[in-house]
Every structure is written in structure tokens, then in C-alpha cells.
Design an enzyme around this catalytic site. Sequence first.
Site, PDB file in Angstrom:
ATOM      1  N   ASP A   1      11.438  -6.351  13.891  1.00 14.23           N
ATOM      2  CA  ASP A   1      11.644  -6.277  15.338  1.00 14.23           C
ATOM      3  C   ASP A   1      11.503  -7.645  16.023  1.00 14.23           C
ATOM      4  OD1 ASP A   1      11.907  -5.072  17.880  1.00 14.23           O
ATOM      5  OD2 ASP A   1       9.737  -4.841  18.049  1.00 14.23           O
TER       6      ASP A   1
ATOM      7  N   GLU B   1       3.104  -3.956   7.814  1.00 14.70           N
ATOM      8  CA  GLU B   1       3.771  -2.653   7.852  1.00 14.70           C
ATOM      9  C   GLU B   1       4.732  -2.391   6.700  1.00 14.70           C
ATOM     10  OE1 GLU B   1       5.413  -1.881  11.737  1.00 14.70           O
ATOM     11  OE2 GLU B   1       3.438  -1.488  12.553  1.00 14.70           O
TER      12      GLU B   1
ATOM     13  N   TYR C   1       0.310   3.238  17.493  1.00 17.21           N
ATOM     14  CA  TYR C   1       1.012   3.381  18.770  1.00 17.21           C
ATOM     15  C   TYR C   1       0.882   4.810  19.308  1.00 17.21           C
ATOM     16  CZ  TYR C   1       2.768  -1.307  18.139  1.00 17.21           C
ATOM     17  OH  TYR C   1       2.841  -2.666  18.011  1.00 17.21           O
TER      18      TYR C   1
ATOM     19  N   GLU D   1      -2.407  -4.041  16.032  1.00 20.73           N
ATOM     20  CA  GLU D   1      -1.352  -3.841  17.034  1.00 20.73           C
ATOM     21  C   GLU D   1      -1.616  -2.549  17.775  1.00 20.73           C
ATOM     22  OE1 GLU D   1       2.775  -3.985  15.856  1.00 20.73           O
ATOM     23  OE2 GLU D   1       2.444  -5.700  14.531  1.00 20.73           O
TER      24      GLU D   1
HETATM   25  C1  BDP Z   1       5.342  -2.813  14.819  1.00 23.70           C
HETATM   26  C2  BDP Z   1       5.730  -4.162  14.261  1.00 23.70           C
HETATM   27  C3  BDP Z   1       6.107  -5.180  15.339  1.00 23.70           C
HETATM   28  C4  BDP Z   1       6.913  -4.512  16.424  1.00 23.70           C
HETATM   29  C5  BDP Z   1       6.076  -3.449  17.070  1.00 23.70           C
HETATM   30  C6  BDP Z   1       6.809  -2.734  18.206  1.00 23.70           C
HETATM   31  O1  BDP Z   1       4.731  -4.697  13.430  1.00 23.70           O
HETATM   32  O2  BDP Z   1       6.807  -6.239  14.731  1.00 23.70           O
HETATM   33  O3  BDP Z   1       7.398  -5.422  17.360  1.00 23.70           O
HETATM   34  O4  BDP Z   1       5.712  -2.491  16.119  1.00 23.70           O
HETATM   35  O5  BDP Z   1       7.492  -1.766  17.914  1.00 23.70           O
HETATM   36  O6  BDP Z   1       6.058  -1.880  14.091  1.00 23.70           O
HETATM   37  O7  BDP Z   1       6.722  -3.177  19.338  1.00 23.70           O
END
Ligand code: BDP
Length: 596
Positions: free
Chosen positions: A160, A408, A464, A501
Site C-alpha cells: 500500500d 504482514e 484495524y 499499526e
Molecule cells: C497495513 C499495511 C500498511 C497499510 C495499512 C493501511 O502494513 O502498509 O498502509 O495497513 O491499510 O496493512 O492503511
Amino acid sequence: MLYPILTKTRSLYDLSGLWHFKLGDHDPKELLSSEELMVVPTSFNDVIVDKDKRNYIGDFWYERFVDIPEIAENAELVLRFGSVTHNATIYVNGRQLASHKGGFTPFEVVVPEDLYQDSQLKVSVCANNVLDYTTLPVGNYSEEFQKDGSVKKVVRENFDFFNYAGIHRPVKLMVRPKTHISDVTITSELSDDLASAELSIAVETSAAVDAISVSIFDEDRQLVAQTRDGHAILDNVRLWEVLDAYLYTAHIELFVDGKVVDTYDEPFGVRCVDVADGQFFINHKPVYFKGFGKHEDTFINGRGLNEAANLMDMNLLKEIGANSFRTSHYPYSEEMMRLADRMGILVIDEIPAVGLFQNFTATLDLSPKDLGTWSIMKTKEAHEQVIRELVKRDKNHPSVVMWVVANEPASHEAGAHAYFEPLVALYKTLDPQKRPVTLVNILMATPDRDEVMDLVDVICLNRYYAWYVDHGDLVRGEAGLRKELLEWQSKFPDKPILMTEYGADTLPGLHSMWDIPYTEEFQCDFYEMTHGVFDEIPNLVGEQVWNFADFETNLMIFRVQGNHKGLFSRNRQPKQVVRDFKKRWTAIPNYNYKKK
Ligand code: BDP
């Protein structure tokens, strides 16, 4: 690999600036026309403006002439590239001298003597930005036939961020002694009371010498120790601490026939890193990571070195009360690593092992099925090479406190354990400081499905909840996050957990009375919810937001001119939530926040 510096015995010339440039074929025996120009260092993509050229995939060329400086009999001429993304072949006066694979690590080329008999060198660089299933990062490569019968190379990123390419970091011309310091490895053993340190400084040379002397200077440029047989004791040692960096300098001299033939200065810090009992210790104190996943990404420069942006980012990072970042998703510039050393910022050092998930961005399938990733990927060789090169480059940085083996990957698919076991072991074997190693785990690889986290020292998670899972639902998101963190904690009670993240895309200026994703209010509520859960989990030793700033990506249905999960916009303006973070992070101490 040594960072290029000017010393009494070494001259250094910067080859930044305008080069002739061409997308496509070129014979380096001929002259490259001056029709197109490119700046070094920068990504070519945004600077070139034309849409088709911006997205060009294949070979592209840089060329320039360089006057040859005075070179003594006992000296050699070296071209040194901070990085060329992703592959490079170097020619001098039309002769091929070397190739390098991988877009984020430095390499050097010794220019043979017969080539500098003329007054000028013609330096030609053939770069290439193809990514496929053998490269890191991983790209989905294809060839498309055009109406005119020509073939167009296409790379769909399996990750991404935009596939920026070019000569991204400085190019230097060096004149150095043939008998020179080729590497230095510095380790320290602290006494139990942390008052003194035994230093080991191993110096590698290109040829045999009579003697090697290493003098240690403190920040006041006072001589504080001298090595004997590569060892020295530092009494009353001043430790490198989080946001309170102290850097010593190892001044190295090589002697032949009583004369100094080469000198080099390597800055270093003294600190120790340990992982135990679900905690991450620096200098025997449990640390709490506050910070970011980042990108090397700015307007105009793309992924090219932008030192002003780097310094501004680190100042913003400190201003908001943070103390750390991860070099997501590739090794950052050597300039950035030296800056982090200087400012006392903790770095989690990552390689471009991203996209190790069969056709991930194309399918956007969040269900945990086996897509056969580990029988398809042919990345082992590239993976080993970049681990070797990263450890060699970054081993002495006090800011580097952990290595990442991949971001990931499909760690819930069959074959993941066998793929990663030797790679984690490789880091451990190579790193003279024996830092912890981690793998950044993807949301489908939950504790019941993941096959690799037993291999690593710290459980790093990208989660997330309320964004990709239960989108917009903070109540369900909270319950899911809590449940999963507790499961990880009970599965690996001795391993610390770090959230590498978590985030929600947010468009500054977009507001709502309700919890509507993409608004500034939602971003604030999202973080309030997650932080509440983080504070309940004793083994959770840090939080790194995704992302520091908005950044450019490839075209995808859920990307609105890039990824907008930044706390800052791409031009580094704060979103509303920055105020909340500043409150939270300035109240959380660097050490002992979760002391057990
Ligand atoms: C994760 C990735 C990252 C993406 C992020 C996203 O590690 O590179 O930019 O999610 O979706 O999967 O914002």
C-alpha cells in the site's frame, strides 16, 4: 558498510544535482542525450510530470560526467550509492563495473585505475523498477500488448504505497587509501550497576597493517579511552537514553611503517536492550514505545532523500510526546538513522519484506484462507541478502533496538514457519548486539491461526478494529481488540506486545456530529477507544500509530489520492487528533509506564 565521511585520509565529492536521464534503452558506450534531465537524489515519478512516464516500469538511465580529482599511487577511486530503487547496474566510460539488487541499501564500486587515465569519467547508471515474486517488496508483474504491438511492463504493487523509483539517496565519489578501514563493529558490555562499559571495537581492513589504534572521544571532544587489542573500558559511562542521547566517537587510525594510512570516525552510543517477562527493557528499565509507522514520502521528492522533511518529522514527533518510529516498510536513509541516534529516538528497523501475501491488494480478501503464498513466493534469496546488508549497515546504531523480518506476511498459511525460521536465525547470527527480532503480524493471523510468532521476541501487531474490521463500529471494535490482545497475552505471557499499526483514514476539515469514518471526530474517538484498551493490557509495551503522515499510494478503490491515516497531512499539517495525542503522550513517561 561504512557511511561515507570526509577525513584526513579520505576525500569526498557529492554527485548530487542534475544528471541526463532517459526512460527505456540506452547504450552506455554512446552519449545519453540531454533532452531529459533528472535530479539526484529524488524519485523520478512526480518530478517528470507526464502521466505515462510517472507510471513507467522497466529500465531507466542516468548519466553524467565527473572530473577526476588527484589520486595518489596508494589511493583508489570509489563510487558510492546510498540507494538506487530497485536495481542498478553501474558503467564507467561504457564499461560495466557492478550491479546491485534491492532499492534501499547502499553499495560501492571501485573504479579500475585504467579508467581514470583520462581527465573525466562518464558515469552511467541503469536503474530498474520491476518488482515481482522474486523481489522485495513483492509486486505483481505482467506484460501488456499495446495497440502498436509494443509490450508495456506493468507492476501492480502488492503493498500500500506508491512504487517510487530512482536514485533515491546521495551518490558520492570518494578517494580513499587502498589500505583502508573497510568496516567497524562496536559492542559494549555494561556493568551490573550501569556505571562502566567494556567496549569491543573490531576493525576490518582491506589489507594487512602494522597497527590499529582506536581512541574514544566524548561529546566535549575529550579523549576518554583508548583500545588495547580491540577492547577498552569506559568508566562513568554516560548512557544513550531515550530522548536523551549521548554519542561517543570512535576515532580509528591504521598504521603502516609508523605512518597513519587511514582514519575514520564512527559515532556510537552505549545502552543495553533486553526482552523479558513481557517487558522491553532499555538500560534495565521497561520502556513504553510511543510513535509511528512512517514512510519516506514527501511532495515532489517522492521517496527521495529529503533531509529537511526528516528533521521536521523528528521535531514534530518529539513535539507530540513520541519517542520512536518503525522504518515501515524498508530501510530508511543512513542520514535518517544518524539523526535518530543524535536525537535519542528509538527505531524498529524493517526490511522491504512487504507484500508476502499472494495477490493481497488485488483480492482485498480479509478471510483467513490459504492462498498458497509460500509455494508461490521466490523471495528467499532477496530476503537473506537484505537482512545481511541491513545488519551490516545499521549494526552500530544505538537508536536501532529491534529488527523486523517482515511486515504482514501470510503467517497463517502453510509454509510460513519454515520460511521464517532461518531468516529470524540469520538476524540473530549476524547482529553483534543480539537485538530482539520481530515479525509484524497481519490481522488475519490471529493467535489461533498464526504459525510464526513463537519464533520472535516481541509480538508486533497491526490491527484495524473499527476500521477494516467492524468498520465504523467503535463498540464492537473495542470488544474485538480487547479479546484479541488478551489472547496474545495468554498465549505468550513472556513476550511483550507492541501495536505497530492502528489507525483510521481521516480527511482534515471533514466533520460530523456522529461517529462517521473519515471525519476528524471519528479519528479522535477511534484513538480514544483503542488507547483505553491498550492501557488495560499489562504486556502491551507500546503504540505506534499508522501513520505519521498521509502518503501516496497506488490506485485502489479505498484510497483517495493516497492513504489518509496520517496524524499529519502529507504536507505536515496537524489533524485535530494531534492535540489528543500530545496530551496522552506527554503524560506517558518513556520508562516505567507499565512497570509490573
Ligand atoms: C497495513 C499495511 C500498511 C497499510 C495499512 C493501511 O502494513 O502498509 O498502509 O495497513 O491499510 O496493512 O492503511
